[in-house]
Design a protein around this motif. Sequence first.
Motif, short mmCIF file in Angstrom:
data_model
loop_
_atom_site.label_atom_id
_atom_site.label_comp_id
_atom_site.label_asym_id
_atom_site.label_seq_id
_atom_site.Cartn_x
_atom_site.Cartn_y
_atom_site.Cartn_z
N HIS A 104 -13.83 -15.46 1.96
CA HIS A 104 -12.29 -16.03 2.28
C HIS A 104 -10.98 -15.17 2.36
O HIS A 104 -10.22 -14.89 3.56
CB HIS A 104 -11.94 -17.27 1.66
N LEU A 105 -11.01 -13.64 1.43
CA LEU A 105 -9.99 -12.75 1.41
C LEU A 105 -10.73 -11.80 2.86
O LEU A 105 -9.94 -11.25 3.53
CB LEU A 105 -10.25 -11.83 0.64
N ALA A 106 -11.38 -11.64 2.94
CA ALA A 106 -12.15 -10.56 4.34
C ALA A 106 -12.01 -11.12 5.40
O ALA A 106 -11.28 -10.42 6.66
CB ALA A 106 -13.58 -10.12 4.11
N MET A 107 -12.46 -12.57 5.69
CA MET A 107 -11.82 -13.43 6.63
C MET A 107 -10.27 -13.77 7.26
O MET A 107 -9.80 -13.04 8.43
CB MET A 107 -12.56 -15.02 6.53
N ALA A 108 -9.42 -13.56 6.20
CA ALA A 108 -8.28 -13.82 6.64
C ALA A 108 -7.78 -12.61 7.47
O ALA A 108 -6.74 -12.33 7.75
CB ALA A 108 -6.93 -14.35 4.54
N VAL A 109 -8.43 -11.29 6.47
CA VAL A 109 -7.76 -9.96 6.51
C VAL A 109 -8.04 -10.27 8.10
O VAL A 109 -7.48 -9.19 9.28
CB VAL A 109 -7.80 -8.91 6.12
N ARG A 110 -9.40 -10.45 8.52
CA ARG A 110 -10.33 -9.84 10.13
C ARG A 110 -9.17 -10.78 10.88
O ARG A 110 -9.13 -10.59 12.04
CB ARG A 110 -10.94 -10.75 10.06
N TYR A 111 -8.55 -12.33 10.83
CA TYR A 111 -8.34 -13.21 11.10
C TYR A 111 -6.56 -12.57 11.69
O TYR A 111 -6.02 -13.72 11.97
CB TYR A 111 -8.78 -14.32 11.46
N ASN A 112 -6.31 -11.63 10.65
CA ASN A 112 -5.25 -11.83 10.30
C ASN A 112 -4.32 -13.50 10.50
O ASN A 112 -2.90 -13.05 10.73
CB ASN A 112 -4.05 -10.59 11.56
N ARG A 113 -4.43 -13.65 9.24
CA ARG A 113 -3.66 -14.96 9.01
C ARG A 113 -2.92 -14.63 8.02
O ARG A 113 -2.85 -14.89 6.21
CB ARG A 113 -4.71 -15.82 8.35
N VAL A 114 -1.41 -13.76 7.75
CA VAL A 114 -1.11 -13.26 6.82
C VAL A 114 -0.47 -14.65 5.28
O VAL A 114 -0.18 -14.51 4.19
CB VAL A 114 0.12 -12.52 7.03
N ARG A 115 -0.45 -16.02 5.90
CA ARG A 115 0.57 -16.98 5.29
C ARG A 115 -0.56 -17.69 4.55
O ARG A 115 -0.77 -17.49 3.39
CB ARG A 115 0.86 -17.86 5.85
N VAL A 116 -2.07 -17.54 4.90
CA VAL A 116 -3.21 -18.12 4.34
C VAL A 116 -3.63 -17.51 3.54
O VAL A 116 -4.33 -17.84 2.56
CB VAL A 116 -4.38 -18.84 5.33
N LEU A 117 -3.76 -16.00 3.96
CA LEU A 117 -4.40 -15.20 2.58
C LEU A 117 -2.93 -14.58 1.68
O LEU A 117 -3.54 -14.80 0.24
CB LEU A 117 -3.76 -13.32 3.30
N PHE A 118 -2.11 -14.96 1.49
CA PHE A 118 -0.78 -14.97 0.17
C PHE A 118 -1.11 -15.97 -0.45
O PHE A 118 -1.34 -16.25 -1.53
CB PHE A 118 0.69 -14.93 1.30
N ARG A 119 -1.65 -17.15 -0.36
CA ARG A 119 -2.08 -18.53 -0.68
C ARG A 119 -2.83 -18.80 -1.04
O ARG A 119 -3.69 -19.41 -2.49
CB ARG A 119 -2.45 -19.94 0.95
N ILE A 120 -4.41 -17.38 -0.80
CA ILE A 120 -5.54 -17.54 -1.53
C ILE A 120 -5.15 -16.59 -2.43
O ILE A 120 -6.24 -16.73 -3.64
CB ILE A 120 -6.72 -16.49 -0.56
N LEU A 121 -3.98 -15.94 -2.12
CA LEU A 121 -4.12 -14.64 -3.27
C LEU A 121 -3.20 -15.27 -4.42
O LEU A 121 -3.86 -15.14 -5.46
CB LEU A 121 -3.06 -14.00 -2.93
N LYS A 122 -2.09 -16.51 -4.20
CA LYS A 122 -2.00 -16.81 -5.33
C LYS A 122 -2.74 -17.73 -5.57
O LYS A 122 -2.67 -17.79 -7.22
CB LYS A 122 -0.97 -17.40 -4.61
#
Length: 291
Positions: A104-122
Amino acid sequence: MPWSVRWVGGCGAQSQKQCKKSSFAFYQAVRDLLPVWFLEDMRTMEVFHWEDGGKVSVYSPSEALLYALVHDHQPYARHLLTKFPQSALAVPSQSFSCCQSAPHLAMAVRYNRVRVLFRILKAIQTLPPADRAAHLDRQGCSRVEGGKTALHMACELVRPECLLLLLGHGAAPCLQDSAGNTPLDTLLQQISHMPAANMRAKLLCLDCLFFFVPQDLKFAMKQQLLDNRRQWQDLLGENRFQCLMGLAPPSLFVGAMRVLIRTISPEHFPEALDNLPLPHFLKPLDLKLES
C-alpha cells in the motif's frame, strides 16, 4: 442498483464469466467515486473476483484500499483505514500482488496520493513496532520492483511530499535495494539524467534526505561523484557537493534542521512542523494535511 450483479455458484465457465463481470463492476464503482456506503454494500454482499487455482473470493479491505489508492477515492480510503485499521493494510491475495507483503505504501507513492499516504502512515503508527517497521521498510518484489522500498520509489519518481512524510514517520533512509542502491543513490541517478528536467524538485528531495541521513552514510555512487567532480558540483551546487562527500560539515541551517526535525515524533509529523521556531519560508515543505 446500477451495479447489481447476481452470483452464480459453481466452477464452470458461466460462473467465471459472472465473477469477472462482478469484479469489473466494483472496479468501475471505485473509479467513478461512488459513495462509501454503496461501495461497502458491493464489497461485502455482491462482488467477487477469481483467484489463481479457481478460488472465488470477495474483496478484502486491503484489496479495496488498493483500488481506492489507484483512483484517489479519499473518502473510501479514509473509511477503510478507520474501520479496518489492520486488515486494510494486510497482505492482499496473489491476484493483486505477486509479492507476499503489503504494497500500500509503494502504491500511494507511485500514484502520488499524498493525502491517502498520510492516512496510511497514521494508521501504521498504531501498530506494534515490528509491524510498523515491516510496513515502512517493506522491500518490493525483486523481479518487478527491484527490492525497492517506498522511500526508494519516492526518490525514483521525485515525490518530495511523499519522501518527507515517509522520513518523518520513521522510514529507514539507508536500506539498499536489490542492486545495492540506497534511496540517496536512486535520487542521484535521477539528478544525473539529462536533460536536467524537474531539477528543483530533485534538489528539494535531496535537501529533505540531508535532514535524516547520517553524515557518514556510505552510498554506491560516491566514487562516481568524486570521479566527475566538476559535473556534480554544477548539478548539486558546491555546498551540497561538499556536504554529501564529507569534505565539509553541513551548513548551520542543515545541522539545526536535523536537530529540530528529529525532535518531532512520528505521531506528530508533519503537524508539528508548523510549531518549529523557524520562519515559514525556511521550513522544508508546506504539508498541511488533515489528521
